[in-house]
Motif scaffolding. Structure first.
Motif, PDB file in Angstrom:
ATOM      1  N   PRO A 260     -17.397  -1.962 -28.126  1.00  0.00           N
ATOM      2  CA  PRO A 260     -18.240  -3.009 -28.718  1.00  0.00           C
ATOM      3  C   PRO A 260     -17.467  -4.015 -29.564  1.00  0.00           C
ATOM      4  N   ARG A 261     -16.218  -3.691 -29.942  1.00  0.00           N
ATOM      5  CA  ARG A 261     -15.418  -4.660 -30.703  1.00  0.00           C
ATOM      6  C   ARG A 261     -14.808  -5.713 -29.803  1.00  0.00           C
ATOM      7  N   VAL A 262     -14.770  -5.434 -28.501  1.00  0.00           N
ATOM      8  CA  VAL A 262     -14.160  -6.353 -27.547  1.00  0.00           C
ATOM      9  C   VAL A 262     -15.211  -7.077 -26.721  1.00  0.00           C
ATOM     10  N   HIS A 263     -16.288  -6.354 -26.360  1.00  0.00           N
ATOM     11  CA  HIS A 263     -17.296  -6.901 -25.462  1.00  0.00           C
ATOM     12  C   HIS A 263     -18.659  -6.924 -26.139  1.00  0.00           C
ATOM     13  N   ALA A 264     -19.377  -7.994 -25.919  1.00  0.00           N
ATOM     14  CA  ALA A 264     -20.757  -8.067 -26.388  1.00  0.00           C
ATOM     15  C   ALA A 264     -21.611  -7.082 -25.591  1.00  0.00           C
ATOM     16  N   PRO A 265     -22.761  -6.666 -26.134  1.00  0.00           N
ATOM     17  CA  PRO A 265     -23.618  -5.701 -25.421  1.00  0.00           C
ATOM     18  C   PRO A 265     -24.064  -6.233 -24.062  1.00  0.00           C
ATOM     19  N   VAL A 266     -24.268  -5.320 -23.130  1.00  0.00           N
ATOM     20  CA  VAL A 266     -24.700  -5.659 -21.776  1.00  0.00           C
ATOM     21  C   VAL A 266     -25.985  -4.916 -21.453  1.00  0.00           C
TER      22      VAL A 266
END
Length: 777
Positions: A260-266
């Protein structure tokens, strides 16, 4: 996009189910829900940061790319020969109708292929462990394909044959009673496929609190490495046998997980609950999501997410209470299916105050401090255990066990719960930190080791606090069934997405209960409720007797009940006549209640619940070794095929007859990534390096922070999965070419979002036009 809009419009017109009676206009419920889903996906594509949806032709992205070829941020899935393909996208709409003691759910999944290649999307997702899954539908163009139930092997063979032949096909398989996999093959370039499933489940009751929980994310499981094995020496093998992997299907329950620090939620989700309780309602509460509650009638509410679509990163939990004085103590419902009648009955025993001189207790507390308990989970677990220690009485004896991939027992034996030892235990708990693997079998064995087996005057209770995120559940169940003795096991599920299947089955085998604590502010209330049960008389020796012959009742052996819990049973009966008599002992007092069957009210889905519970009975009997594995499988397969249910032995398969993928066009298999459950810490689960971590979980993604427009490579299962190694995260364009300011995906996202928005408006306009034409006729 016109084809996608046509698919969704046709799905809404012909497939979307009739709205429940509490909606005022026929079809309004389905239309609003589906339009809301389309709007959510549009917004999801149109605003960032997120996983970009890239139209291959618009930005000249080939079917397979290398990271250096990308011109915008994207999550890439490793494909053939070290090349990559963009991850498919999924949006989900969950529509639940609660009718008294049961709930019917429709889960609609829209799979979108953002590439210019052909994709097979594989999505691992959770459902309630007590749910009876019976329906699968798929929409292709103007056609509806209804899934059929087959034995698992046959369904997989049919799916692979259709996939190879270029036909669109969907396959739903059960990995665990609460983990399922949807595989959708031959999704064309830029195409969306709509898949809908349905399931039936019972509403849970404890005292005056009714609840429904919708799991939304499969949390990463701890799977013991293959080196941790058991040996099966065959009876007829002459001393020879085989080594058994404790998690033989580990590759099917390990989907990739995003940092979650690299990618926004999906994976956006919409949820609507239409609650028809059957009695005047009091407080209705959503514990982990903001909701809007609309009052339709005294006993009817409509609940929707206040913020629209939310990421699938935590369970949705809804509870409701009756208005003062409206709590029902008895319920009796019936349903006729073909030539059989099915009953659902529940009776809540009266509350009896504990005797002044209660039997002394021996309580063993077990707390999980493994890596998956990092973040808010360990805070909840420690607060819960400290509260429990404070409830001990001087006459009690206790001990404390903590575990990760190692284990510590605080005292050599249970000790009196005096102030000094309780203080020592609280200090021990306060110093705990979350780290390491989740080896749950050794602490369970230690907790069930009974040194006072001959002391019939002492009640023995085990309180086990964990998220339950392991893949070798059956090993735990076997341990409980072999060692439970006189102990009773009370499972306390911690965190935003606990393994409810493990918790429920372990509590059933251990003749205890399951309590879920999903937030810190729930600790005191739910632990107080648990200790009220621990300290109150247990309703024992329960029996259910029908006056008329021919009733097939489940569960076969009614469990002991704790304070506020109802007797709940389903039955297939020969006739709706005569009576049902429930008997038991509350402490040392007899209790009996008689229900006239002719007064049963109409219900729905009861046959599915009966069959689902019969399947659970067979699984439990197999674990307890009261029937052979072969007999258990025979019963499960017959029940599943007769009642059209997905089980570990059966699957739902839908196949389109018309080929869509051209001959020779390659097909890429891609697992859809999942969010990390809310409150979890990525480092605690996957470790800080791109290697296998000590607890056996996969370090799926690098953990160092990266810009929001970064990309990451996530490998995909190909046959027997090898050790998982992720490519490093780096800014787009880092392969020696400067990234122009205009080379972002914002414009593409806006275009795709507006296209989805236009499609939804077109659907709405066509619907209103058809309605106007109908009124003119």
């Amino acid at each position: 996009m016109c084809k996608t809009a046509r698919n969704i419009g046709f799905f809404k017109q012909h497939v979307w189910f009739k709205s429940p009676p509490l909606m005022r206009r026929p079809g309004a419920s389905g239309a609003r829900s589906l339009l809301l889903l389309v709007f959510a996906i549009a917004a999801f594509f149109a605003v960032g940061p997120r996983l970009p949806a890239i139209a291959g032709a618009a930005v000249n992205v080939p079917k397979f790319v290398t990271p250096a070829q990308m011109r915008s941020g994207a999550l890439l899935l490793k494909g053939e020969e070290g090349r990559f393909v963009e991850a498919p996208l999924v949006g989900t709409d969950v529509d639940l109708v609660v009718s008294g003691p049961t709930a019917r759910a429709r889960v609609t999944q829209v799979f979108h292929n953002p590439t210019d290649g052909w994709v097979e999307a594989v999505y691992v997702y959770p459902l309630p462990d007590g749910g009876a899954v019976d329906t699968l539908k798929m929409v292709i163009g103007d056609r509806i394909v209804v899934g059929d139930i087959k034995d698992r092997k046959t369904a997989r063979e049919l799916y692979e044959e259709a996939k190879a032949g270029g036909r669109k096909t969907a396959l739903m398989e059960q990995e665990r009673p609460n983990i399922f996999t949807n595989s959708v093959a031959n999704i064309g370039p830029g195409e969306s496929v709509v898949v809908q499933i349905e399931y039936q489940e019972p509403v849970r009751q404890s005292g005056d609190l009714f609840s429904l929980r919708v799991p939304l994310v499969v949390a990463p499981r701890y799977n013991p490495k293959p080196i941790v094995q058991t040996v099966d020496l065959h009876a007829d093998g002459g001393g020879y046998g085989s080594v058994v992997d404790p998690v033989p299907d580990r590759d099917r329950i390990e989907p990739p997980v995003l940092d979650p620090r690299v990618h926004a939620p999906v994976n956006p989700v919409l949820i609507t609950v239409r609650l028809a309780a059957g009695f005047p309602l009091g407080e209705v509460t959503s514990h982990h999501h903001q909701v809007k509650v609309e009052t339709v009638a005294p006993d009817i509410r409509v609940i929707k997410l206040a913020e629209g679509a939310v990421p699938a990163d935590r369970d949705f939990e809804l509870t409701w209470k009756p208005a003062p004085g409206a709590l029902p103590s008895v319920g009796l419902f019936r349903e006729r299916v073909l030539d059989a009648d099915y009953l659902l009955a529940f009776v809540t025993p009266p509350l009896v105050a504990p005797a002044e001189e209660t039997r002394p207790r021996e309580i063993i507390f077990v707390i999980d401090n493994s890596g998956s308990m990092g973040g808010t989970s360990i805070v909840q677990a420690k607060a819960s255990l400290i509260y429990a220690l404070g409830r001990l009485k001087p006459s009690d004896r206790f001990n404390l066990i903590r575990f990760d991939h190692s284990m510590d027992v605080l005292f050599a034996d249970t000790v009196p719960a005096d102030a000094a030892r309780v203080g020592q235990a609280k200090a021990f708990v306060g110093a705990l930190k979350a780290n390491g693997g989740t080896e749950m079998i050794p602490p369970m064995k230690a907790a069930l080791t009974d040194r006072r087996d001959g002391d019939a005057n002492m009640v023995r209770q085990v309180v086990f606090l964990t998220d339950g995120e392991i893949g070798n559940e059956q090993q735990l169940f076997d341990t409980i069934s072999a060692m439970r003795g006189r102990s009773r096991i009370f499972m306390v599920g911690i965190g935003s997405a606990p393994n409810s299947f493990l918790m429920t089955r372990a509590a059933e085998l251990g003749r205890g209960t399951f309590t879920h604590i999903g937030a810190v502010d729930q600790v005191e209330d739910r632990m107080r409720s648990l200790f009220d049960k621990l300290e109150s008389p247990v309703v024992t020796n329960l029996t259910a007797t029908f006056s008329a012959a021919g009733a097939d009742v489940t569960p076969v052996v009614l469990p002991d009940l704790y304070r506020g819990e109802p007797v709940a049973l389903t039955a297939r009966v020969g006739a709706l006549s005569g009576t049902l008599e429930v008997k038991g002992m509350i402490g040392d007092r007899p209790w009996v209640v008689t229900l006239p069957l002719a007064h049963a009210a109409d219900g729905s889905g009861l046959s599915k619940l009966w069959a689902r519970r019969k399947i659970t009975d067979a699984e439990v009997a197999r674990t307890l070794r009261s029937i052979t594995p072969e007999e258990a499988d025979k019963r499960i397969l017959a029940l599943a095929l007769d009642h059209h249910l997905v089980t570990r032995l059966t699957s739902l398969i839908a196949i389109d007859k018309t080929p869509s993928r051209p001959d020779g066009a390659p097909l890429t298999r891609a697992e859809i990534p999942l969010n990390l459950p809310a409150g979890w810490e990525f480092d605690k689960v996957f470790g800080g390096e791109r290697t296998r971590v000590p607890d056996g979980r996969r370090a799926d993604l690098p953990v160092q922070p990266a810009p929001l427009d970064a990309y990451a490579a996530v490998t995909v299962s190909q046959g027997a999965r090898q050790s998982f190694a992720a490519a490093p995260v780096q800014p787009a364009g880092a392969a020696g070419q400067p990234l122009p300011k205009t080379a972002t995906d914002a414009q593409i996202r806006r275009i795709v979002g507006f296209m989805f928005l236009a499609a939804s408006l077109l659907v709405l306009w066509l619907r209103r036009r058809r309605r106007a034409d109908w009124l003119m006729q």
